[in-house]
Design a protein around this motif. Structure first.
Motif, PDB file in Angstrom:
ATOM      1  N   ALA A  32       0.838  -1.207   0.000  1.00  0.00           N
ATOM      2  CA  ALA A  32       0.000   0.000   0.000  1.00  0.00           C
ATOM      3  C   ALA A  32       0.866   1.246   0.000  1.00  0.00           C
ATOM      4  O   ALA A  32       0.583   2.222  -0.710  1.00  0.00           O
ATOM      5  N   ALA A  33       1.945   1.245   0.796  1.00  0.00           N
ATOM      6  CA  ALA A  33       2.848   2.393   0.818  1.00  0.00           C
ATOM      7  C   ALA A  33       3.462   2.611  -0.554  1.00  0.00           C
ATOM      8  O   ALA A  33       3.533   3.754  -1.047  1.00  0.00           O
ATOM      9  N   HIS A  34       3.901   1.525  -1.187  1.00  0.00           N
ATOM     10  CA  HIS A  34       4.494   1.637  -2.527  1.00  0.00           C
ATOM     11  C   HIS A  34       3.480   2.182  -3.527  1.00  0.00           C
ATOM     12  O   HIS A  34       3.810   3.045  -4.355  1.00  0.00           O
ATOM     13  N   ARG A  35       2.254   1.699  -3.441  1.00  0.00           N
ATOM     14  CA  ARG A  35       1.202   2.144  -4.359  1.00  0.00           C
ATOM     15  C   ARG A  35       0.926   3.637  -4.211  1.00  0.00           C
ATOM     16  O   ARG A  35       0.752   4.356  -5.200  1.00  0.00           O
ATOM     17  N   LEU A  36       0.891   4.129  -2.975  1.00  0.00           N
ATOM     18  CA  LEU A  36       0.604   5.544  -2.744  1.00  0.00           C
ATOM     19  C   LEU A  36       1.749   6.445  -3.209  1.00  0.00           C
ATOM     20  O   LEU A  36       1.524   7.609  -3.578  1.00  0.00           O
ATOM     21  N   LEU A  37       2.969   5.915  -3.205  1.00  0.00           N
ATOM     22  CA  LEU A  37       4.115   6.702  -3.640  1.00  0.00           C
ATOM     23  C   LEU A  37       4.260   6.749  -5.163  1.00  0.00           C
ATOM     24  O   LEU A  37       4.940   7.635  -5.691  1.00  0.00           O
TER      25      LEU A  37
END
Length: 289
Positions: A32-37
């Motif tokens: 999720a963190a990677h997706r938001l970045l």
């Protein structure tokens, strides 16, 4: 010193539980963190509003593609802010400058205290505030044009116990969750200046003026038998639920909870090998036009 927020919960006292939850959630949440970045400009500014112990910003720092980011941690509880700064700074290394701002998320003047952001993140904080819709308007104002606002709210309740514990009436976890729900509703009703928000998070984000509103789920699944950390977390989770449930539980369920939380009792949860953790977090996001 105890520090209480709008919900009158001493979040500094719950730091240990927050750190355990972040450790258990880290790998499932990393995607999720990677997706938001994805799609953020080089050297982005990231605001973690209501950062708690800093777990998501640790992942942001680790997942940054290049150096030069600015991560600003915002929280009303100073001991949490200190802990968040420590762990996020360690994770960021030379990839990001990490700053802290001691501020209340419900402060409508927050945008004047913070830099415009490419990503505004708020995890499970908005539902604790008196006026949730107003808070979302504030979060939207924190984003620069084209910036992304993402909140973690809702999802599916986490389960961690077998249905039959061999003591008391089976199904106590469901009753603990129901009692926690009643406690939360009463707690929210008692917050000074509380404003109802009788619609879902997607609607609320649109009413805050955000475009391209979407959501996605994050599955958290630690199957039995699980680690020592998982067992410690489950014990703390059940203890918290039993504490807030209070008289909402029957006498039989209160006695069962006391037994399974007692390390000297043969029914102690921490000695079991069949505990697990299963639930879903939901991330809702939208973009400022």
């Amino acid at each position: 010193m105890a520090v209480h927020t709008h919900d009158d919960i001493d979040w500094a006292e719950r730091l240990r539980s927050l750190r355990m939850a972040e450790a258990l959630d880290a790998e499932p949440t990393r995607a999720a963190a990677h997706r938001l970045l994805e799609g953020l400009p080089d050297r982005p500014t990231i605001l973690d509003v209501g950062c708690g112990a800093g777990g998501m910003s640790v992942l942001f720092a680790e997942e940054l593609a290049s150096a030069g980011a600015r991560i600003v941690l915002v929280d009303a509880t100073e001991p949490l802010l200190v802990e968040a700064h420590r762990v996020v700074t360690a994770a960021a290394g030379d990839k990001a400058v990490v700053e802290t701002v001691h501020a209340d998320v419900a402060d409508g003047g927050l945008p004047e205290k913070l830099p415009p952001a490419d990503l505004v993140w708020a995890s499970r904080v908005v539902h604790h505030l008196p006026d949730q819709q107003a808070a979302l308007h504030t979060l939207a104002r924190l984003a620069r044009p084209g910036g992304l606002v993402a909140i973690s709210e809702g999802g599916l309740d986490f389960n961690c116990l077998p249905w039959d514990l061999g003591i008391g009436r089976p199904g106590i976890e469901g009753r603990l969750l129901a009692a926690r729900g009643e406690w939360f509703a009463e707690m929210r009703a008692g917050i000074p200046g509380v404003v109802p928000m009788p619609y879902g998070w997607n609607t609320a984000l649109r009413q805050a003026g955000l475009d391209d509103v979407d959501s996605f789920g994050v599955l958290i699944h630690h199957p039995a038998p699980g680690s020592e950390l998982l067992r410690e977390f489950v014990v703390e989770r059940v203890r918290w639920f039993a504490d807030v449930a209070g008289d909402r539980l029957t006498q039989d369920d209160r006695e069962t909870a006391a037994a399974v939380l007692d390390p000297a009792n043969p029914a102690f949860l921490g000695a079991r090998q069949d505990l697990f953790l299963l639930g879903v977090k939901t991330v809702h996001c939208g973009r400022r036009s």
